[in-house]
Design a protein around this motif. Structure first.
Motif, PDB file in Angstrom:
ATOM      1  N   ILE A   6       7.138   6.158  12.460  1.00  0.00           N
ATOM      2  CA  ILE A   6       6.556   5.169  13.646  1.00  0.00           C
ATOM      3  C   ILE A   6       5.338   5.336  12.996  1.00  0.00           C
ATOM      4  O   ILE A   6       4.760   4.133  13.424  1.00  0.00           O
ATOM      5  CB  ILE A   6       6.179   5.624  14.801  1.00  0.00           C
ATOM      6  CG1 ILE A   6       7.731   6.502  15.153  1.00  0.00           C
ATOM      7  CG2 ILE A   6       5.271   6.107  15.905  1.00  0.00           C
ATOM      8  CD1 ILE A   6       8.340   7.100  16.415  1.00  0.00           C
ATOM      9  N   ASP A   7       4.515   6.287  12.992  1.00  0.00           N
ATOM     10  CA  ASP A   7       2.501   5.641  11.971  1.00  0.00           C
ATOM     11  C   ASP A   7       3.291   5.416  10.844  1.00  0.00           C
ATOM     12  O   ASP A   7       2.268   3.947  11.046  1.00  0.00           O
ATOM     13  CB  ASP A   7       2.711   7.123  11.482  1.00  0.00           C
ATOM     14  CG  ASP A   7       2.145   8.272  12.672  1.00  0.00           C
ATOM     15  OD1 ASP A   7       2.295   8.103  14.005  1.00  0.00           O
ATOM     16  OD2 ASP A   7       2.210   9.603  11.734  1.00  0.00           O
ATOM     17  N   GLY A   9       4.624   2.241  10.815  1.00  0.00           N
ATOM     18  CA  GLY A   9       4.853   1.002  11.406  1.00  0.00           C
ATOM     19  C   GLY A   9       3.509   0.460  12.611  1.00  0.00           C
ATOM     20  O   GLY A   9       3.787  -0.006  13.335  1.00  0.00           O
ATOM     21  N   SER A  10       2.311   1.647  13.090  1.00  0.00           N
ATOM     22  CA  SER A  10       1.722   1.426  13.914  1.00  0.00           C
ATOM     23  C   SER A  10      -0.044   1.225  13.075  1.00  0.00           C
ATOM     24  O   SER A  10       0.084   1.351  11.977  1.00  0.00           O
ATOM     25  CB  SER A  10       1.673   2.222  14.263  1.00  0.00           C
ATOM     26  OG  SER A  10       0.949   3.313  14.279  1.00  0.00           O
ATOM     27  N   GLY A  11      -1.245   0.814  13.484  1.00  0.00           N
ATOM     28  CA  GLY A  11      -2.442   1.478  12.893  1.00  0.00           C
ATOM     29  C   GLY A  11      -2.143   0.269  11.472  1.00  0.00           C
ATOM     30  O   GLY A  11      -1.954  -0.204  11.167  1.00  0.00           O
ATOM     31  N   LYS A  12      -3.464   0.553  10.774  1.00  0.00           N
ATOM     32  CA  LYS A  12      -4.079   0.280  10.020  1.00  0.00           C
ATOM     33  C   LYS A  12      -2.911   0.238   8.201  1.00  0.00           C
ATOM     34  O   LYS A  12      -2.733  -1.153   7.625  1.00  0.00           O
ATOM     35  CB  LYS A  12      -4.999   0.936   8.735  1.00  0.00           C
ATOM     36  CG  LYS A  12      -6.435   1.092   9.198  1.00  0.00           C
ATOM     37  CD  LYS A  12      -7.354  -0.223  10.005  1.00  0.00           C
ATOM     38  CE  LYS A  12      -8.424  -0.188  10.389  1.00  0.00           C
ATOM     39  NZ  LYS A  12      -8.928  -1.517   9.816  1.00  0.00           N
ATOM     40  N   ARG A  14       0.020  -0.570   9.218  1.00  0.00           N
ATOM     41  CA  ARG A  14       1.385  -1.739   9.888  1.00  0.00           C
ATOM     42  C   ARG A  14       0.021  -3.894   9.633  1.00  0.00           C
ATOM     43  O   ARG A  14       1.100  -4.309   8.851  1.00  0.00           O
ATOM     44  CB  ARG A  14       1.328  -1.916  11.266  1.00  0.00           C
ATOM     45  CG  ARG A  14       1.810  -2.828  11.647  1.00  0.00           C
ATOM     46  CD  ARG A  14       2.233  -3.189  13.733  1.00  0.00           C
ATOM     47  NE  ARG A  14       3.576  -4.286  13.653  1.00  0.00           N
ATOM     48  CZ  ARG A  14       4.674  -4.886  13.368  1.00  0.00           C
ATOM     49  NH1 ARG A  14       5.092  -3.797  12.972  1.00  0.00           N
ATOM     50  NH2 ARG A  14       5.803  -5.073  14.156  1.00  0.00           N
ATOM     51  N   GLU A  19       2.405  -6.407   8.097  1.00  0.00           N
ATOM     52  CA  GLU A  19       1.805  -8.053   8.113  1.00  0.00           C
ATOM     53  C   GLU A  19       1.170  -8.510   7.611  1.00  0.00           C
ATOM     54  O   GLU A  19       0.857  -9.401   7.211  1.00  0.00           O
ATOM     55  CB  GLU A  19       0.501  -7.127  10.085  1.00  0.00           C
ATOM     56  CG  GLU A  19       1.349  -7.407  10.875  1.00  0.00           C
ATOM     57  CD  GLU A  19       0.532  -6.747  11.925  1.00  0.00           C
ATOM     58  OE1 GLU A  19      -0.399  -8.084  12.184  1.00  0.00           O
ATOM     59  OE2 GLU A  19       0.877  -6.451  12.984  1.00  0.00           O
TER      60      GLU A  19
END
Length: 68
Positions: A6-7, A9-12, A14, A19
């Motif tokens: 989950i981490d 796929g998020s924040g920096k 991700r 991206e």
């Protein structure tokens, strides 16, 4: 763990890894550097890979004959 995924796929993480924003995001590198036991030439790597493939394919031929 699920929390790590989950981490990721998020924040920096991700931004950088998913991206492709290498300016503002984070990228991982070098985690397996300690597992490198020797430096090989490209030629050595390709020759070893081909030899391993030939061995595996040769073994499969025997398997097919036994199970035909």
């Amino acid at each position: 763990t699920e929390a790590d995924l989950i981490d990721f796929g998020s924040g920096k993480m991700r931004l950088g890894a998913i991206e492709g924003d290498v300016e503002n995001g984070s990228l991982m590198c070098g985690q397996i550097a300690g597992l490198i036991g020797e430096v090989k030439t490209c030629r050595q790597i390709v020759e070893e890979t081909v030899a391993q493939a030939e061995e595996i394919i040769g073994g499969m031929a025997g398997y097919v004959r036994r199970n035909a």
